[in-house]
Design a protein around this motif. Structure first.
Motif, PDB file in Angstrom:
ATOM      1  N   ARG A 115      -2.987   4.954 -21.814  1.00 17.21           N
ATOM      2  CA  ARG A 115      -3.078   5.259 -20.375  1.00 17.21           C
ATOM      3  C   ARG A 115      -1.457   4.691 -20.174  1.00 17.21           C
ATOM      4  O   ARG A 115      -1.111   3.873 -20.817  1.00 17.21           O
ATOM      5  N   SER A 116      -1.376   5.501 -19.067  1.00 21.91           N
ATOM      6  CA  SER A 116       0.061   5.009 -18.782  1.00 21.91           C
ATOM      7  C   SER A 116       0.274   5.246 -17.052  1.00 21.91           C
ATOM      8  O   SER A 116      -0.418   5.876 -16.356  1.00 21.91           O
ATOM      9  N   THR A 117       0.990   4.453 -16.387  1.00 20.29           N
ATOM     10  CA  THR A 117       1.284   4.379 -15.050  1.00 20.29           C
ATOM     11  C   THR A 117       2.990   4.408 -14.902  1.00 20.29           C
ATOM     12  O   THR A 117       3.554   3.771 -15.707  1.00 20.29           O
ATOM     13  N   THR A 118       3.230   5.031 -13.944  1.00 14.60           N
ATOM     14  CA  THR A 118       4.707   4.804 -13.617  1.00 14.60           C
ATOM     15  C   THR A 118       5.277   3.653 -13.099  1.00 14.60           C
ATOM     16  O   THR A 118       4.732   3.304 -12.032  1.00 14.60           O
ATOM     17  N   ALA A 119       6.278   3.002 -13.579  1.00 13.80           N
ATOM     18  CA  ALA A 119       6.605   1.930 -13.131  1.00 13.80           C
ATOM     19  C   ALA A 119       7.807   2.010 -12.136  1.00 13.80           C
ATOM     20  O   ALA A 119       7.825   0.974 -11.139  1.00 13.80           O
ATOM     21  N   ASP A 120       8.196   3.270 -11.908  1.00 10.70           N
ATOM     22  CA  ASP A 120       9.061   3.654 -10.841  1.00 10.70           C
ATOM     23  C   ASP A 120       8.625   4.927 -10.163  1.00 10.70           C
ATOM     24  O   ASP A 120       9.076   5.985 -10.376  1.00 10.70           O
ATOM     25  N   PRO A 121       7.747   4.811  -9.244  1.00 13.18           N
ATOM     26  CA  PRO A 121       7.152   6.112  -8.636  1.00 13.18           C
ATOM     27  C   PRO A 121       8.311   7.010  -7.967  1.00 13.18           C
ATOM     28  O   PRO A 121       7.999   8.143  -7.713  1.00 13.18           O
ATOM     29  N   SER A 122       9.321   6.195  -7.410  1.00 12.76           N
ATOM     30  CA  SER A 122      10.483   7.214  -7.026  1.00 12.76           C
ATOM     31  C   SER A 122      11.062   8.178  -7.833  1.00 12.76           C
ATOM     32  O   SER A 122      11.440   9.207  -7.504  1.00 12.76           O
ATOM     33  N   ALA A 123      11.079   7.747  -9.157  1.00 13.33           N
ATOM     34  CA  ALA A 123      11.624   8.806 -10.015  1.00 13.33           C
ATOM     35  C   ALA A 123      10.851   9.928 -10.418  1.00 13.33           C
ATOM     36  O   ALA A 123      11.311  10.971 -10.400  1.00 13.33           O
TER      37      ALA A 123
END
Length: 211
Positions: A115-123
């Motif tokens: 499972r993964s989530t973006t740590a920096d959504p702006s990227a």
């Protein structure tokens, strides 16, 4: 800042709701195609009589690309898209995690799943904006940066929902086609391989064999 096509493509394919790529099997193939395209854009891969050739020596500076580069000589483009695709997907995820752009954890479900989530959504948003600008732009495709044209071609071939849902691919068919055609200037076999990715993905849905 990242500028290699595999990691940019992963960010395009990532779905926060799904906590991972929109389709893990499809994304694995897509990342291999992105790596091959990136290496071709760098002048490190070419083609002779339908076989992939390697140009230049030394590292690209990116471990994922270097791995694909070592595997490339003497093979066809389509074979290389299939080869070690699960490993490449994991390596790209780990690279993004090391760069602080992704948080990866083991799933409690199927063995080996993640499972993964973006740590920096702006990227991720910035990459999507680049591809959407390329898709909806009105200027000549020839003036698009080569990387942006390639990202659009890959996103369309993979049917990435966030930037290339079916209705957009149909509405902007000629623009997507022109971006994909630019790959043929790098290597005709690369263009054919990207164009046939949808069928390759359908054929591969029965399993993730091939590494």
């Amino acid at each position: 800042m990242i500028d290699d096509l595999p990691r940019l493509t992963y960010l395009l394919a990532h779905d926060e709701t799904a906590e991972g790529p929109y389709d893990r099997s499809r994304t694995a193939l897509l990342l291999r195609a992105a790596a091959l395209t990136d290496l071709a854009l760098r002048g490190r891969l070419g083609e002779e009589h339908g076989t992939v050739t390697v140009h230049g020596t030394g590292s690209t500076g990116d471990p994922v690309l270097d791995g694909v580069l070592r595997e490339a000589p003497g093979h066809g483009w389509k074979h290389l898209v299939h080869r070690h695709r699960r490993r490449t997907l994991t390596e790209v995820e780990d690279s993004l995690a090391a760069a602080g752009l992704l948080t990866v954890r083991a799933s409690r479900g199927l063995l080996g799943s993640r499972r993964s989530t973006t740590a920096d959504p702006s990227a991720a948003a910035a990459v999507r904006d680049r591809v959407l600008a390329a898709l909806h732009g009105t200027g000549p495709v020839e003036r698009l940066p080569a990387a942006d044209a390639a990202l659009l071609a890959l996103a369309a071939a993979g049917g990435i929902p966030s930037v290339a849902p079916r209705r957009h691919r149909t509405l902007h068919r000629s623009r997507v086609d022109a971006c994909t055609k630019r790959l043929g200037a790098l290597a005709p076999g690369l263009e054919r391989t990207v164009r046939t990715l949808p069928m390759t993905m359908i054929a591969a849905r029965g399993g993730m064999g091939g590494g």
